[in-house]
Design a protein around this motif. Structure first.
Motif, PDB file in Angstrom:
ATOM      1  N   ALA A 125      -5.738  11.109 -51.253  1.00  0.00           N
ATOM      2  CA  ALA A 125      -6.024  11.370 -49.844  1.00  0.00           C
ATOM      3  C   ALA A 125      -4.848  12.142 -49.268  1.00  0.00           C
ATOM      4  O   ALA A 125      -3.689  11.760 -49.463  1.00  0.00           O
ATOM      5  N   THR A 126      -5.140  13.265 -48.590  1.00  0.00           N
ATOM      6  CA  THR A 126      -4.074  14.086 -48.034  1.00  0.00           C
ATOM      7  C   THR A 126      -4.405  14.485 -46.608  1.00  0.00           C
ATOM      8  O   THR A 126      -5.583  14.588 -46.225  1.00  0.00           O
ATOM      9  N   VAL A 127      -3.363  14.706 -45.824  1.00  0.00           N
ATOM     10  CA  VAL A 127      -3.459  15.337 -44.525  1.00  0.00           C
ATOM     11  C   VAL A 127      -2.344  16.376 -44.490  1.00  0.00           C
ATOM     12  O   VAL A 127      -1.190  16.078 -44.799  1.00  0.00           O
ATOM     13  N   SER A 128      -2.697  17.617 -44.145  1.00  0.00           N
ATOM     14  CA  SER A 128      -1.727  18.700 -44.305  1.00  0.00           C
ATOM     15  C   SER A 128      -1.923  19.760 -43.243  1.00  0.00           C
ATOM     16  O   SER A 128      -2.941  19.776 -42.523  1.00  0.00           O
ATOM     17  N   ARG A 129      -0.931  20.649 -43.199  1.00  0.00           N
ATOM     18  CA  ARG A 129      -0.979  21.798 -42.306  1.00  0.00           C
ATOM     19  C   ARG A 129      -1.271  23.048 -43.142  1.00  0.00           C
ATOM     20  O   ARG A 129      -0.555  23.354 -44.090  1.00  0.00           O
ATOM     21  N   HIS A 130      -2.333  23.745 -42.787  1.00  0.00           N
ATOM     22  CA  HIS A 130      -2.665  25.002 -43.448  1.00  0.00           C
ATOM     23  C   HIS A 130      -1.584  26.037 -43.135  1.00  0.00           C
ATOM     24  O   HIS A 130      -0.946  25.968 -42.072  1.00  0.00           O
ATOM     25  N   GLY A 156      -1.781  27.210 -39.733  1.00  0.00           N
ATOM     26  CA  GLY A 156      -1.559  26.296 -38.624  1.00  0.00           C
ATOM     27  C   GLY A 156      -2.521  25.132 -38.466  1.00  0.00           C
ATOM     28  O   GLY A 156      -2.112  24.071 -38.005  1.00  0.00           O
ATOM     29  N   PRO A 157      -3.835  25.233 -38.797  1.00  0.00           N
ATOM     30  CA  PRO A 157      -4.752  24.117 -38.543  1.00  0.00           C
ATOM     31  C   PRO A 157      -4.413  22.880 -39.383  1.00  0.00           C
ATOM     32  O   PRO A 157      -3.868  22.981 -40.487  1.00  0.00           O
ATOM     33  N   VAL A 158      -4.777  21.711 -38.835  1.00  0.00           N
ATOM     34  CA  VAL A 158      -4.657  20.455 -39.569  1.00  0.00           C
ATOM     35  C   VAL A 158      -5.894  20.295 -40.439  1.00  0.00           C
ATOM     36  O   VAL A 158      -7.020  20.513 -39.983  1.00  0.00           O
ATOM     37  N   GLN A 159      -5.677  19.904 -41.695  1.00  0.00           N
ATOM     38  CA  GLN A 159      -6.776  19.720 -42.624  1.00  0.00           C
ATOM     39  C   GLN A 159      -6.604  18.413 -43.391  1.00  0.00           C
ATOM     40  O   GLN A 159      -5.483  17.925 -43.563  1.00  0.00           O
ATOM     41  N   VAL A 160      -7.728  17.841 -43.825  1.00  0.00           N
ATOM     42  CA  VAL A 160      -7.706  16.617 -44.618  1.00  0.00           C
ATOM     43  C   VAL A 160      -8.540  16.838 -45.870  1.00  0.00           C
ATOM     44  O   VAL A 160      -9.434  17.699 -45.910  1.00  0.00           O
ATOM     45  N   ARG A 161      -8.240  16.045 -46.898  1.00  0.00           N
ATOM     46  CA  ARG A 161      -9.030  16.099 -48.125  1.00  0.00           C
ATOM     47  C   ARG A 161      -8.988  14.727 -48.777  1.00  0.00           C
ATOM     48  O   ARG A 161      -7.921  14.121 -48.912  1.00  0.00           O
ATOM     49  N   LEU A 162     -10.165  14.229 -49.175  1.00  0.00           N
ATOM     50  CA  LEU A 162     -10.310  12.949 -49.854  1.00  0.00           C
ATOM     51  C   LEU A 162     -10.942  13.217 -51.212  1.00  0.00           C
ATOM     52  O   LEU A 162     -12.094  13.686 -51.288  1.00  0.00           O
ATOM     53  N   VAL A 163     -10.206  12.937 -52.276  1.00  0.00           N
ATOM     54  CA  VAL A 163     -10.673  13.180 -53.642  1.00  0.00           C
ATOM     55  C   VAL A 163     -10.901  11.836 -54.313  1.00  0.00           C
ATOM     56  O   VAL A 163      -9.973  11.014 -54.415  1.00  0.00           O
ATOM     57  N   HIS A 168     -10.226  21.676 -48.580  1.00  0.00           N
ATOM     58  CA  HIS A 168      -9.633  20.982 -47.441  1.00  0.00           C
ATOM     59  C   HIS A 168     -10.530  21.197 -46.218  1.00  0.00           C
ATOM     60  O   HIS A 168     -11.049  22.294 -45.998  1.00  0.00           O
ATOM     61  N   ILE A 169     -10.675  20.151 -45.405  1.00  0.00           N
ATOM     62  CA  ILE A 169     -11.589  20.202 -44.260  1.00  0.00           C
ATOM     63  C   ILE A 169     -10.766  20.284 -42.980  1.00  0.00           C
ATOM     64  O   ILE A 169      -9.842  19.488 -42.761  1.00  0.00           O
ATOM     65  N   ASP A 170     -11.139  21.250 -42.120  1.00  0.00           N
ATOM     66  CA  ASP A 170     -10.425  21.418 -40.856  1.00  0.00           C
ATOM     67  C   ASP A 170     -10.665  20.230 -39.925  1.00  0.00           C
ATOM     68  O   ASP A 170     -11.772  19.659 -39.879  1.00  0.00           O
ATOM     69  N   VAL A 171      -9.620  19.890 -39.172  1.00  0.00           N
ATOM     70  CA  VAL A 171      -9.711  18.875 -38.121  1.00  0.00           C
ATOM     71  C   VAL A 171      -9.598  19.608 -36.789  1.00  0.00           C
ATOM     72  O   VAL A 171      -8.525  20.096 -36.438  1.00  0.00           O
ATOM     73  N   PRO A 172     -10.670  19.724 -36.025  1.00  0.00           N
ATOM     74  CA  PRO A 172     -10.610  20.506 -34.783  1.00  0.00           C
ATOM     75  C   PRO A 172      -9.810  19.788 -33.695  1.00  0.00           C
ATOM     76  O   PRO A 172      -9.708  18.553 -33.671  1.00  0.00           O
ATOM     77  N   VAL A 216      -2.794  11.578 -37.056  1.00  0.00           N
ATOM     78  CA  VAL A 216      -1.827  12.635 -36.771  1.00  0.00           C
ATOM     79  C   VAL A 216      -1.330  12.433 -35.352  1.00  0.00           C
ATOM     80  O   VAL A 216      -2.124  12.513 -34.399  1.00  0.00           O
ATOM     81  N   ASP A 217      -0.038  12.140 -35.219  1.00  0.00           N
ATOM     82  CA  ASP A 217       0.543  11.812 -33.915  1.00  0.00           C
ATOM     83  C   ASP A 217      -0.247  10.712 -33.208  1.00  0.00           C
ATOM     84  O   ASP A 217      -0.492  10.759 -31.997  1.00  0.00           O
ATOM     85  N   GLY A 218      -0.667   9.723 -33.976  1.00  0.00           N
ATOM     86  CA  GLY A 218      -1.379   8.571 -33.415  1.00  0.00           C
ATOM     87  C   GLY A 218      -2.849   8.782 -33.183  1.00  0.00           C
ATOM     88  O   GLY A 218      -3.539   7.855 -32.761  1.00  0.00           O
ATOM     89  N   ILE A 219      -3.361   9.978 -33.447  1.00  0.00           N
ATOM     90  CA  ILE A 219      -4.775  10.269 -33.223  1.00  0.00           C
ATOM     91  C   ILE A 219      -5.518  10.169 -34.549  1.00  0.00           C
ATOM     92  O   ILE A 219      -5.174  10.866 -35.507  1.00  0.00           O
ATOM     93  N   PRO A 220      -6.528   9.305 -34.644  1.00  0.00           N
ATOM     94  CA  PRO A 220      -7.266   9.190 -35.908  1.00  0.00           C
ATOM     95  C   PRO A 220      -8.022  10.477 -36.213  1.00  0.00           C
ATOM     96  O   PRO A 220      -8.750  10.998 -35.378  1.00  0.00           O
ATOM     97  N   VAL A 221      -7.865  10.954 -37.428  1.00  0.00           N
ATOM     98  CA  VAL A 221      -8.625  12.117 -37.893  1.00  0.00           C
ATOM     99  C   VAL A 221      -9.575  11.729 -39.017  1.00  0.00           C
ATOM    100  O   VAL A 221     -10.546  12.441 -39.276  1.00  0.00           O
TER     101      VAL A 221
END
Length: 900
Positions: free
Chosen positions: A793-798, A801-808, A817-821, A850-855
Motif C-alpha cells: 500500500a502506497t501514498v505518493s506525490r506524482h 504534483g497530484p497525490v496518488q494511492v495504490r493498493l497491490v 497509481h490512482i489520483d486523489v482529487p 494525508v495531513d489528517g484527511i482520509p484518502v
C-alpha cells in the motif's frame, strides 16, 4: 615542624584570594582617576542574542516531554483513548396529571415514571377514509335498551311513569294522561279554580300529539282529580316565583335572595331565569335598603347578561356610596376585574377586602380561589385555611362548607401535599356526600399516591359512579384505568371527558397522547398533544410532553421551543431543565448543557439520572475531577446505576489507573450476568475492556533524527544504488541526487506484521524534484535472488504534483497509481503521510491519510495481516532516469505492539 597537606592548600588559597582582591581594588581606582577631565564616556552597543536559537526546536507530533530525571527513550505510551459514551437511559416521562393537578414544579416528584411502550393492536384503528370507527349515541342506546317484547316489571313501570311526569304536563281525570296544559297564565291556575284546563294530549312513549292538529280540549275542573306541570327547571322557577308576594316582606327577604341567586345559576336552563332573578332583586332592594346583597345580585345579573359596563358602574357606585368598607362589595368587584384579566387590580382589590373582612369566610375563600387560579398555590393554602377556620356552621350552608373544604384540598394538591389533601376531600364529602368535585379530588389523590391499592379502590369507585360522573371524574377515572393498563376503558373515559367539557379538554387529550405513546402509536400521540396545545397553549405538562415527542422525532428545534415555553411558565420545572440539558449536550453545546443540568440539580438534587448526564457532559469536555464527583454522587443516590459505574470506570482510566478501570468494568459485566446477552451496559463494558487491553499493548516509537549528521542508524535500513542517496543533515534525513537507474531508493524499517499498527512520516519535497516520492508499507519475499512484492500500500506525490494511492494485493502486478482529487501536495511544504493497519488475519484493512484527511478508508488488504511475516515501511523515491530529486524525511511516528 611537620606541615600537613591540608594546611598548605589552605595557605595557597588564602594568598590567591588576597592577590585577586588587591588587583580589583587597584583597577577601580585607576578607572576613577584615569582619563582627562570632562571627557564623555564612550558606550559600545552590542546586538542582543536571539533567544529562539537557544531553545530546543519543537517538533510536531513528537509527543510529551520526558520527565527530567528519567532516561531518554524513543518510545512513549499512546495518548488515552477517545471517550465512547456509555449507553444512557432515556429521561423518564411524566404521567398525565389529573384534575386537580399539582403545580409544574411538583409534577416530577409525584408523576415521574419510565415510559414503557407496550404495543396494543387496534386500539386506534381507523376506517378506510381515516376516521375512527364510532357508534352514534342512538346506536348505543338502542344496543343497551331492553327488548320491547318483554313485559315491564312494576318497578320499571313506576320508573317510566316518573320519567313521563318529568317530561310532560299531566292530568288525572279518570285515567292518567300526559301532554301540555295550554291555558294563558297557566302558572296561576291554582288561583282560578273554576277555569277549565286546556289540554293537548301526547303519546308519552313517542312524544308526539295523540290527535295531531286538534285544538286543546277543555276539561272541567270538577272532573280533574289532580294535575301538574312537567318537572322542568322552567316550570319549577316559574311556580316558585309566584310564591313571593309584592311588595316583599322582611320575613321572605332571605328566601327571595337565595332563590334569585339560584335563578342566576340556572340561567342556561330556563329562558326567564335572569328576568325572574332581576325582579326578585328589585323587590329585595325595596325591602332592605341597608343591605347591599340585593344590589350585588343585580350586578351579578348584569354580568350574567354580559352587561359588564353597567356592572362595573354599579360596583363603583356601591363603593363610593355607603358600602366603601363592605368586604363583599370589594370581593365582587375583584372577581369581575379578574374576569377581564386585570389581575393586578383584582389582587389589590382582594387585599383591600381582606383588610375589611379578615374573619369573613367568604372573603378568604374567594381570595384563595383567585390565588389558586393564578398559580399561587402556597398563598392560596393560607387564605383557604383561614376560610375553613371561620366556615359557616348553619345546616343550610353545608354546600358552602363542602366547597371551602374541597377548595383547600385542591390547593394542597397544587403544592404536592397529597395526604392532607385527601383528608380535606373526605371532610368535604362528609358535609355533602354527592359533591362530584370532591370525589374527583379523591381520585386525583389516588393517582398521585404511590399506593397501588388506593388506585385500584378509586378506580373501582369511578366505574360504579360513571353514570353520574362529571368531566373531572371521567378524566381521573380514565387516568386510573390508564395507570392500571386497562387501555380500552381508559380510551373511552378520556374521550368522554374531552366531550363533556371542551373548554378544558387539554387534560383528556394529554391522557390520550400518553396512551397512544405507550401503546405504540407515535403519530397519534403527536396528534393528540397538538390538540391539547391548541386547547391550552399555556399548560406546562402539555408543552413538556410535546417536547418529548418532538425530540423522539429528531425535531430538536420544535422540542427546544416547547421546553422554553414550559420554563417560561415554571422556571423550577426540573424535568424540562434536564431535557433541555440533554438536547443541548446531544447537539454539542456542552456549556449550555452544564448550565441546565446545574439548574435542574439546584431544583431537585436527588436525581441520579441528572447527576449521570452532567457527569458525562463534563467528561466529554475533559473536566475529569468534577465529572467524577457527579458520577460518584449518582452512585450515592443509586448504587447500581450502570451508566454511572461505566462512566466512573472511564474516569479511572483517564487518571492513568487502567488496571483499576479494567477491574471496575469487569465487575459491572459480572454483576449484570442475569441480564440478557445483548444488555447495552454489558456490551459497552466488554467492548471497553477490549479497547483498553488492546490500547495498552501498543506504544509509539518516534524518531526526530536529532543526531549527529552522517549515517542514519537507529534501525533504519537503506536501499540505494539508483543514484539518490540518503544521509542525516540538520536533524532530518535527506534523500537527494540524480536517478541513474530504474527502481526505488528506500529508507525503511522492518517489523513483524503482528506488531505493526501504523506509520506516520513528515515528508518535504523540494521544488526541483521530478520523481515520485511517498510512503509505503509492503510484505515482500526474497526469491531467486530477487525481491518479490506480495502486497503493498502506497501514498505518493506524482512528479507533476497530484497525490496518488495504490493498493497491490497478492497476485496483482503493474497496477496504476490512482489520483486523489482535491488534496494538494505543494513543493517545499511539509506533508504528513499516515498509513494504518487494523483488523485481524484475512480481515486486515488499511486506512491512508494525508495531513489528517482520509484518502483511503477501510480498504481490504488480507495479505498484510499474516502474523508470521515481516512488513517493511518507510520512504521511497522512484522515477525516470536522469531526473533529480531532493526530499527530506522527519518526525517519524510508528505505532507498534509490544514484542513478545
Amino acid at each position: 615542624m611537620n606541615v600537613r597537606k591540608e594546611q598548605v592548600v589552605f595557605l595557597l588559597a588564602l594568598a590567591l584570594l588576597a592577590w585577586m582582591f588587591s588587583g580589583l581594588r587597584s583597577g577601580s581606582v585607576a578607572k576613577r582617576g584615569g582619563g582627562r577631565a570632562g571627557d564623555a564616556p564612550e558606550f559600545v552597543s552590542y546586538p542582543a542574542p536571539e533567544l529562539e536559537t537557544a531553545t530546543t526546536r519543537e517538533r510536531v507530533g513528537m509527543g510529551r516531554r520526558r520527565d527530567l530525571f528519567s532516561p531518554p527513550r524513543d518510545t512513549r505510551p499512546l495518548p488515552p483513548l477517545e471517550l465512547v459514551l456509555p449507553p444512557v437511559a432515556e429521561l423518564p416521562g411524566i404521567f398525565p396529571p389529573p384534575s386537580p393537578s399539582p403545580e409544574a414544579r411538583h409534577l416530577g416528584s409525584l408523576l415521574r415514571q419510565t415510559v414503557a411502550v407496550t404495543p396494543v393492536e387496534g386500539i386506534f384503528a381507523v376506517t378506510e377514509d381515516g376516521s375512527a370507527e364510532e357508534l352514534s349515541l342512538t346506536d348505543l342506546l338502542l344496543a343497551a335498551g331492553p327488548d320491547a317484547d318483554e313485559p315491564m316489571s312494576p318497578e320499571e313501570r313506576e320508573e317510566q311513569l316518573a320519567e313521563f311526569r318529568r317530561t310532560f304536563d299531566w292530568v288525572r281525570s279518570g285515567d292518567l294522561r300526559f301532554g301540555r296544559i295550554m291555558n294563558t297564565d297557566r302558572y296561576n291556575l291554582a288561583k282560578r279554580v273554576n277555569e277549565p284546563l286546556q289540554f293537548v294530549e301526547f303519546i308519552p312513549e313517542t312524544g308526539v300529539e295523540r290527535y295531531p292538529g286538534q285544538q286543546a280540549i277543555p276539561i272541567d275542573r270538577e272532573r280533574v282529580a289532580e294535575y301538574g306541570f312537567a318537572d322542568t327547571t322552567t316550570n319549577r322557577i316559574e311556580l316558585r316565583r309566584r310564591s313571593f308576594p309584592e311588595p316583599l316582606g322582611q320575613g321572605r327577604l332571605e328566601d327571595a335572595l337565595a332563590f334569585a341567586d339560584e335563578c342566576v345559576e340556572l340561567r342556561l336552563e330556563a329562558s326567564r331565569a335572569l328576568e325572574i332573578a332581576r325582579e326578585l332583586y328589585v323587590l329585595a332592594e325595596a325591602a332592605g335598603h341597608d343591605d347591599p346583597r340585593a344590589r350585588l345580585g343585580l350586578a351579578n345579573c348584569l354580568e350574567a347578561g354580559f352587561q359588564f359596563e353597567q356592572a362595573f358602574d354599579l360596583y363603583h357606585e356601591l363603593i363610593e356610596g355607603d358600602f366603601a368598607t363592605d368586604a363583599a362589595v370589594h370581593v365582587r368587584l375583584a372577581k369581575l376585574e379578574g374576569r377581564f384579566r386585570m389581575y393586578s387590580a383584582a389582587e389589590a382589590r382582594f387585599e383591600q377586602a381582606v383588610r375589611f373582612g379578615r374573619t369573613n369566610w367568604r372573603v378568604q375563600g374567594e381570595y384563595g380561589r383567585f390565588l389558586l387560579s393564578q398559580g399561587k398555590g402556597e398563598l392560596a393554602v393560607e387564605h383557604l385555611r383561614l376560610a375553613n377556620k371561620f366556615e359557616p356552621t348553619s345546616p343550610e350552608q353545608k354546600g358552602e362548607r363542602a366547597r371551602l373544604r374541597m377548595d383547600l384540598g385542591r390547593a394542597l394538591v397544587s403544592q404536592g401535599e397529597v395526604t392532607e389533601a385527601r383528608d380535606w376531600f373526605e371532610r368535604a364529602l362528609q358535609a355533602e356526600s354527592g359533591l362530584a368535585a370532591a370525589h374527583a379530588g379523591l381520585q386525583a389523590c389516588a393517582l398521585l399516591s404511590p399506593d397501588a391499592a388506593a388506585r385500584a379502590a378509586e378506580g373501582a369507585a369511578a366505574d360504579m359512579e360513571l353514570a353520574e360522573a362529571g368531566s373531572d371524574m371521567l378524566l381521573n377515572g380514565g387516568l386510573l384505568s390508564l395507570a392500571a393498563g386497562e387501555w380500552t376503558q381508559a380510551q373511552a373515559s378520556l374521550e368522554a371527558a374531552a366531550a363533556a367539557n371542551p373548554l378544558v379538554a387539554f387534560r383528556a387529550w394529554g391522557g390520550l397522547a400518553w396512551l397512544a405513546e405507550t401503546a405504540g402509536y407515535p403519530d397519534e400521540a403527536l396528534r393528540y398533544v397538538e390538540l391539547a396545545r391548541e386547547n391550552n397553549p399555556t399548560d406546562a405538562w402539555t408543552l413538556y410532553q410535546s417536547a418529548r415527542l418532538q425530540a423522539a422525532r429528531d425535531d430538536v428545534d420544535g422540542a427546544l421551543a416547547s421546553l422554553r415555553g414550559a420554563l417560561d411558565l415554571e422556571l423550577d420545572f426540573s424535568d424540562a431543565l434536564a431535557l433541555m440539558g440533554r438536547l443541548a449536550r446531544d447537539s454539542g453545546d456542552h456549556t449550555a448543557a452544564e448550565r441546565y443540568f446545574e439548574r435542574a440539580l439546584g431544583v431537585d438534587g436527588g436525581r441520579a439520572d441528572i447527576h449521570v448526564l452532567r457527569g458525562l457532559n463534563l467528561l466529554e469536555t475533559g473536566q475529569l475531577v468534577p465529572a467524577r464527583q457527579e458520577l460518584e454522587a449518582a452512585l450515592a443516590l443509586m448504587f447500581e446505576n450502570p451508566t454511572a459505574q461505566n462512566g466512573l470506570a472511564w474516569c479511572l482510566y483517564l487518571e492513568g489507573d487502567s488496571g483499576e478501570a479494567l477491574t471496575a468494568l469487569a465487575e459491572l459485566d459480572d454483576s449484570r450476568r442475569a441480564f440478557p446477552e445483548d444488555d447495552a451496559h454489558r456490551l459497552w463494558a466488554q467492548s471497553q475492556i477490549e479497547r483498553i487491553t488492546d490500547h495498552e499493548d501498543k506504544e509509539v516509537w518516534t524518531d526526530g533524527f536529532d543526531r549527529r549528521p552522517g549515517r542514519i542508524g537507529n534501525g533504519w535500513k537503506t536501499e540505494e544504488g539508483r543514484g539518490p542517496e540518503g544521509s542525516l543533515k540538520d536533524g532530518s534525513v535527506v534523500v537527494s541526487g540524480r536517478l541513474t537507474d530504474k527502481g526505488r531508493t528506500r529508507i525503511f524499517q522492518v517489523l513483524p506484521a503482528s506488531q505493526f499498527v501504523s506509520a506516520e512520516l513528515e515528508v518535504t519535497v523540494s521544488g526541483g524534484s521530478r520523481a515520485r516520492v511517498g510512503l509505503f508499507v509492503s510484505r515482500e519475499m526474497y526469491r531467486r535472488g530477487q525481491t518479490e512484492v506480495q502486497s503493498e500500500a502506497t501514498v505518493s506525490r506524482h512528479p507533476q504534483g497530484p497525490v496518488q494511492v495504490r493498493l497491490v494485493k497478492k497476485g496483482e502486478r503493474d497496477l496504476p497509481h490512482i489520483d486523489v482529487p482535491a488534496i494538494p501536495w505543494e513543493a517545499g511544504k511539509p506533508v504528513r503521510l499516515r498509513l494504518e493497519r487494523y483488523g485481524e488475519a484475512s480481515d486486515t484493512r488499511v486506512r491512508i491519510l494525508v495531513d489528517g484527511i482520509p484518502v483511503v478508508d477501510d480498504a481490504p488488504m488480507p495479505t498484510l495481516g499474516r502474523a508470521t511475516t515481516e512488513l517493511k515501511f518507510g520512504l521511497f523515491v522512484e522515477g525516470e532516469v536522469g531526473r533529480t530529486v531532493s526530499v527530506s524525511l522527519d518526525n517519524v511516528e510508528v505505532v507498534r505492539r509490544h514484542g513478545n
